[in-house]
Design an enzyme around this catalytic site. Structure first.
Site, short mmCIF file in Angstrom:
data_model
loop_
_atom_site.label_atom_id
_atom_site.label_comp_id
_atom_site.label_asym_id
_atom_site.label_seq_id
_atom_site.Cartn_x
_atom_site.Cartn_y
_atom_site.Cartn_z
N ARG A 82 80.46 -29.23 44.97
CA ARG A 82 80.86 -28.17 45.91
C ARG A 82 82.21 -27.55 45.57
NH1 ARG A 82 79.37 -31.68 51.27
NH2 ARG A 82 77.08 -31.47 51.19
N CYS A 130 77.04 -29.85 56.22
CA CYS A 130 76.28 -29.42 57.40
C CYS A 130 77.14 -28.68 58.42
CB CYS A 130 75.60 -30.61 58.05
SG CYS A 130 76.68 -32.03 58.31
N GLN A 132 79.80 -34.30 65.97
CA GLN A 132 78.73 -34.45 65.02
C GLN A 132 77.82 -35.64 65.33
OE1 GLN A 132 81.71 -32.87 61.56
NE2 GLN A 132 79.87 -33.88 60.83
N SER A 142 73.02 -38.76 63.08
CA SER A 142 72.10 -38.52 61.97
C SER A 142 72.81 -37.89 60.79
CB SER A 142 70.95 -37.62 62.43
OG SER A 142 71.44 -36.41 62.98
N ARG A 172 82.71 -37.91 65.49
CA ARG A 172 81.34 -38.42 65.61
C ARG A 172 81.06 -38.75 67.07
NH1 ARG A 172 77.94 -37.58 61.68
NH2 ARG A 172 79.18 -38.74 60.12
N HIS A 230 74.65 -31.00 65.64
CA HIS A 230 76.11 -30.91 65.59
C HIS A 230 76.58 -29.78 66.50
CE1 HIS A 230 76.08 -33.79 62.51
NE2 HIS A 230 76.49 -33.09 61.47
#
Length: 261
Positions: free
Chosen positions: A38, A67, A94, A97, A168, A175
């Site tokens: 990335r 994501c 978030q 998963s 999280r 999310h």
């Protein structure tokens, strides 16, 4: 050697670093879902609705963004194009998963009474954990810095100031993000709604949407839009992280490339 047109990797950065170049050398277009490529300036980081033009005639490795970055830039893309973006302050909420099946399993185990954390650094059941990824010397996490660098790369604008906090939460899928944005040029709220509604794969809603309502969808949902003045606004941004945040974007990359070759 069998001459595949497309090869999709989703097996982690170490696997991608070893095998993705081999697939690319054999002539395949490689779409990689890990963080391995990335930040590589020579490899396109693509959200097709925003910078799909990079795929035209391209052969090699294509990086699939994080994501939380994908859903945020989709909602901001029209606004960035029309008004310019100076600053983004984003707090993410978030789903477990996002850490894979093992993240869901840990939440379910803790719901049954075994509260020992192993995937997450703290208990996630009935709790929130204010760090995702490894902490760097700056005290930002790797997940947070992904949002900084990837947003700038996708928008092709290194002047954007991005201030993320990634958290999280005990949600299975979806999310959520609280996004504050400061634009370069002035707007009205009606302008922003128009830009959001006209953005591809983004839905504007007056409802107070939650992750439960959007689970299973391939779209990003924007709600609770409000402005301080004609240069600063806030909104609530949610999407199914497994679909929009990973799988769907990878397939959209492949279909966009196929349509442009």
């Amino acid at each position: 050697d069998k001459g595949y047109d497309y090869v999709l990797f989703s097996a982690g950065a170490s696997v991608s670093k070893q095998y993705a170049p081999i697939a690319a050398e054999r002539g395949a277009v490689v779409i990689d879902n890990s963080s391995a490529f990335r930040s590589d300036a020579e490899i396109p980081l693509v959200v097709p609705e925003i910078n799909g033009d990079l795929l035209k005639g391209y052969c090699g490795i294509v990086a699939n963004p994080n994501c939380s970055t994908i859903q945020m830039v989709l909602s901001l893309s029209g606004i960035h194009k029309s008004y310019g973006i100076k600053t983004i302050v984003v707090s993410t909420y978030q789903a477990v998963s996002g850490a894979g099946n093992k993240g869901i399993a840990e939440l379910e185990e803790q719901e049954r009474g075994d509260i020992r954390p192993s995937v997450f650094v703290r208990q996630i059941h009935r709790n929130v954990v204010p760090v995702i990824g490894d902490l760097l010397h700056s005290n930002f996490s790797t997940e947070e810095m992904k949002m900084v660098h990837e947003t700038r790369k996708i928008f092709r604008d290194d002047s954007i100031s991005v201030w993320p906090t990634t958290v999280r939460v005990p949600v299975a899928y979806g999310h959520s993000e609280s996004v504050f944005c400061e634009t370069v040029r002035p707007f009205s709220l009606e302008d922003l709604i128009r830009e959001i509604e006209s953005s591809e794969d983004v839905v504007y809603s007056e409802e107070r949407l939650t992750p439960i309502e959007v689970a299973g969808s391939d779209l990003v949902f924007v709600s609770r839009l409000r402005g301080f003045d004609d240069n600063r606004f806030l909104f609530w941004n949610i999407a199914d992280n497994i679909r929009v945040g990973a799988a769907t974007n990878a397939i959209r990359i492949m279909k966009t490339h196929l349509g442009g070759t």
